[in-house]
Design an enzyme around this catalytic site. Structure first.
Site, PDB file in Angstrom:
ATOM      1  N   GLY A  10       0.826  -1.211   0.000  1.00  0.00           N
ATOM      2  CA  GLY A  10       0.000   0.000   0.000  1.00  0.00           C
ATOM      3  C   GLY A  10       0.858   1.257   0.000  1.00  0.00           C
ATOM      4  O   GLY A  10       1.939   1.263   0.585  1.00  0.00           O
ATOM      5  N   ARG A  71       0.799  -4.755  -5.338  1.00  0.00           N
ATOM      6  CA  ARG A  71       0.893  -5.881  -4.404  1.00  0.00           C
ATOM      7  C   ARG A  71       1.351  -7.146  -5.143  1.00  0.00           C
ATOM      8  O   ARG A  71       0.996  -8.253  -4.766  1.00  0.00           O
ATOM      9  CB  ARG A  71      -0.443  -6.085  -3.684  1.00  0.00           C
ATOM     10  CG  ARG A  71      -0.811  -4.930  -2.763  1.00  0.00           C
ATOM     11  CD  ARG A  71      -1.807  -5.330  -1.705  1.00  0.00           C
ATOM     12  NE  ARG A  71      -2.256  -4.196  -0.896  1.00  0.00           N
ATOM     13  CZ  ARG A  71      -1.650  -3.788   0.214  1.00  0.00           C
ATOM     14  NH1 ARG A  71      -0.579  -4.410   0.640  1.00  0.00           N
ATOM     15  NH2 ARG A  71      -2.117  -2.759   0.890  1.00  0.00           N
ATOM     16  N   ASP A 102       5.307  -5.834   5.626  1.00  0.00           N
ATOM     17  CA  ASP A 102       5.588  -7.248   5.851  1.00  0.00           C
ATOM     18  C   ASP A 102       5.651  -8.051   4.540  1.00  0.00           C
ATOM     19  O   ASP A 102       6.553  -8.874   4.358  1.00  0.00           O
ATOM     20  CB  ASP A 102       4.493  -7.820   6.766  1.00  0.00           C
ATOM     21  CG  ASP A 102       4.714  -9.280   7.041  1.00  0.00           C
ATOM     22  OD1 ASP A 102       5.628  -9.593   7.815  1.00  0.00           O
ATOM     23  OD2 ASP A 102       3.996 -10.114   6.466  1.00  0.00           O
ATOM     24  N   THR A 125       4.804   1.217   6.727  1.00  0.00           N
ATOM     25  CA  THR A 125       3.376   0.887   6.814  1.00  0.00           C
ATOM     26  C   THR A 125       2.693   1.845   7.770  1.00  0.00           C
ATOM     27  O   THR A 125       3.225   2.139   8.853  1.00  0.00           O
ATOM     28  CB  THR A 125       3.080  -0.564   7.272  1.00  0.00           C
ATOM     29  OG1 THR A 125       1.689  -0.647   7.623  1.00  0.00           O
ATOM     30  CG2 THR A 125       3.878  -1.024   8.459  1.00  0.00           C
ATOM     31  N   ASP A 127       0.243   1.026   9.309  1.00  0.00           N
ATOM     32  CA  ASP A 127      -0.284   0.176  10.394  1.00  0.00           C
ATOM     33  C   ASP A 127       0.686   0.021  11.567  1.00  0.00           C
ATOM     34  O   ASP A 127       0.284  -0.404  12.647  1.00  0.00           O
ATOM     35  CB  ASP A 127      -0.612  -1.223   9.850  1.00  0.00           C
ATOM     36  CG  ASP A 127      -1.830  -1.213   8.930  1.00  0.00           C
ATOM     37  OD1 ASP A 127      -2.412  -0.131   8.727  1.00  0.00           O
ATOM     38  OD2 ASP A 127      -2.182  -2.276   8.402  1.00  0.00           O
ATOM     39  N   ASP A 129       2.852  -2.214  12.208  1.00  0.00           N
ATOM     40  CA  ASP A 129       2.801  -3.565  12.778  1.00  0.00           C
ATOM     41  C   ASP A 129       4.038  -4.417  12.467  1.00  0.00           C
ATOM     42  O   ASP A 129       4.035  -5.622  12.682  1.00  0.00           O
ATOM     43  CB  ASP A 129       1.523  -4.294  12.307  1.00  0.00           C
ATOM     44  CG  ASP A 129       1.387  -4.326  10.784  1.00  0.00           C
ATOM     45  OD1 ASP A 129       2.328  -3.897  10.092  1.00  0.00           O
ATOM     46  OD2 ASP A 129       0.336  -4.780  10.297  1.00  0.00           O
ATOM     47  N   ARG A 171      -4.844  -3.743  10.308  1.00  0.00           N
ATOM     48  CA  ARG A 171      -5.300  -5.098  10.007  1.00  0.00           C
ATOM     49  C   ARG A 171      -5.078  -6.057  11.172  1.00  0.00           C
ATOM     50  O   ARG A 171      -6.013  -6.502  11.818  1.00  0.00           O
ATOM     51  CB  ARG A 171      -4.389  -5.583   8.882  1.00  0.00           C
ATOM     52  CG  ARG A 171      -5.006  -6.047   7.735  1.00  0.00           C
ATOM     53  CD  ARG A 171      -4.059  -6.196   6.587  1.00  0.00           C
ATOM     54  NE  ARG A 171      -4.834  -6.001   5.422  1.00  0.00           N
ATOM     55  CZ  ARG A 171      -5.774  -6.821   5.031  1.00  0.00           C
ATOM     56  NH1 ARG A 171      -5.999  -7.941   5.650  1.00  0.00           N
ATOM     57  NH2 ARG A 171      -6.498  -6.545   3.982  1.00  0.00           N
TER      58      ARG A 171
HETATM   59  O1  F6P Z   1      -0.969  -1.191   4.039  1.00  0.00           O
HETATM   60  C1  F6P Z   1      -1.801  -1.206   5.124  1.00  0.00           C
HETATM   61  C2  F6P Z   1      -3.231  -1.050   4.723  1.00  0.00           C
HETATM   62  O2  F6P Z   1      -3.500   0.317   4.634  1.00  0.00           O
HETATM   63  C3  F6P Z   1      -4.182  -1.762   5.686  1.00  0.00           C
HETATM   64  O3  F6P Z   1      -4.438  -1.085   6.851  1.00  0.00           O
HETATM   65  C4  F6P Z   1      -5.383  -2.004   4.818  1.00  0.00           C
HETATM   66  O4  F6P Z   1      -6.146  -3.073   5.284  1.00  0.00           O
HETATM   67  C5  F6P Z   1      -4.741  -2.320   3.512  1.00  0.00           C
HETATM   68  O5  F6P Z   1      -3.528  -1.630   3.469  1.00  0.00           O
HETATM   69  C6  F6P Z   1      -5.591  -1.965   2.318  1.00  0.00           C
HETATM   70  O6  F6P Z   1      -4.919  -2.325   1.179  1.00  0.00           O
HETATM   71  P1  F6P Z   1      -5.351  -2.054  -0.329  1.00  0.00           P
HETATM   72  O7  F6P Z   1      -4.726  -0.768  -0.732  1.00  0.00           O
HETATM   73  O8  F6P Z   1      -4.765  -3.199  -1.111  1.00  0.00           O
HETATM   74  O9  F6P Z   1      -6.846  -1.999  -0.366  1.00  0.00           O
END
Ligand code: F6P
Length: 346
Positions: A10, A71, A102, A125, A127, A129, A171
């Site tokens: 992301g 991704r 991660d 990130t 997050d 995490d 998440r």
């Molecule tokens: O990278 C972290 C995050 O922002 C999460 O908190 C969220 O669930 C996810 O990415 C969403 O990802 P995408 O951009 O693939 O919808």
């Protein structure tokens, strides 16, 4: 020496600060720096862009990533890892800096272990995490945005005597919910690590009402399950489609929590799902500085040949930590932080 850079997963505020910092430090070492477009896909498809002073000047305050991201998981592509290794050789790349969370860093670690790829990681990130670092860049910006949102919905909560539920990202770990909830004075925070039931939340709302505050702000992490005292539990997904790393798409738990609070208390309840607003736009000064420190350290680690390592924040210093440590387990909210937040519930 030719060094390649990629950003995966992301997007995140501060990515451009890292790109600029690796480039500036790399140019000082007299290296050629190449950007790979859209994460690991850039290596599979050999899509590159030159990184130099001209292309990285003035990108520090920009959100997102000038390299693009995806991704893409090379380990899920037929012959993917071999293509990555061949791609690096064909592009004449001597070392790779992978900036990601991660998923991206797990691929970097596997390439290092399986093929001896000369790779250095940088922890990204919102997050927060990732293990191996006290903080990731992007988190501070997300928390600032979420805190501002909590402050804003509180005015509606108070004016209309409502319960406002704010859903934030996070998440596996509830860092954004916990930090923004603390900063925004949330009346309850729902995170994956330390669950509260719907009944617990309703009691906290009633407790506030009993002391003359018939309104509340509840912060919910997207990864939190909806729980009831009966033991019933519900995971809320936006879609059960899996991405290349096997993740489902989360989102919508705030709506379910709002509905259940309304059912149990009869109060007026509204929800706000912050979503991608938390990931977009300009990074805070903190994230610009942290991204810059990580980027310079990553370039120094390339110079030192610290392959298979990541730049991690340890207290006040940025140090080299093994990628294996970073991706071994999630960095979850510890109990003492949760206990601190709980002091202010209700
Ligand atoms: O990278 C972290 C995050 O922002 C999460 O908190 C969220 O669930 C996810 O990415 C969403 O990802 P995408 O951009 O693939 O919808």
């Amino acid at each position: 020496m030719k060094v390649a850079l990629l950003t995966g997963g992301g997007d995140c505020p501060g990515l451009n600060a890292v790109i600029r910092a690796v480039t500036r430090q790399g140019l000082a070492y007299d290296w050629t720096i190449t950007g790979l477009r859209d994460g690991w896909r850039g290596l599979l498809e050999k899509q590159t862009m030159p990184l130099d002073l001209a292309s990285t000047d003035d990108i520090l305050p920009l959100g997102g990533t000038i390299l693009g991201t995806s991704r893409t998981n090379p380990y899920k592509v037929d012959g993917g890892p071999e293509k990555v290794v061949a791609g690096l050789a064909e592009l004449g790349v001597d070392a790779l800096v992978a900036i990601g969370g991660d998923d991206t860093l797990s691929v970097a670690k596997r390439l290092y272990e399986d093929y001896g790829t000369k790779v250095i990681g940088v922890p990204k990130t919102i997050d927060n995490d990732l293990s191996g670092t006290d903080y990731t860049f992007g988190f501070d910006t997300a928390v600032s945005i979420a805190t501002e949102a909590i402050d804003r919905v509180r005015t509606t909560a108070e004016s209309h005597h409502r319960v406002m539920v704010v859903e934030v990202m996070g998440r596996q770990a509830g860092w954004i919910a916990l930090a923004s909830g603390l900063a925004g004075g949330a009346d309850a925070i729902l995170i994956p690590e330390f669950p509260l039931t719907i009944e617990d939340v309703c009691e906290l709302i009633d407790k506030r009402a009993a002391r003359g505050k018939p309104f509340a702000v509840i912060v919910v992490s997207e990864g939190a399950k909806v729980l009831w005292r009966s033991g019933e539990a519900k995971e809320v997904l936006a879609s059960d489609e899996l991405d290349a790393f096997g993740h489902v798409k989360l989102g919508g738990v705030g709506t379910v929590v709002a509905r259940e609070i309304k059912k149990l208390t009869g109060r007026e309840v509204r929800e706000t799902i912050l979503g991608y607003i938390q990931r977009g736009g300009t990074p805070t000064a903190h994230d610009r500085i942290l991204g810059t420190r990580f980027g310079v350290k990553a370039a120094q680690m390339v110079a030192a040949g610290a392959w298979g390592m990541m730049a991690g924040l340890k207290g006040d210093s940025v140090e080299a930590v093994p990628l294996s440590e970073a991706v071994s387990s999630w960095k979850l909210v510890p109990r003492d932080m949760w206990e601190l937040a709980r002091v202010f519930f209700g």
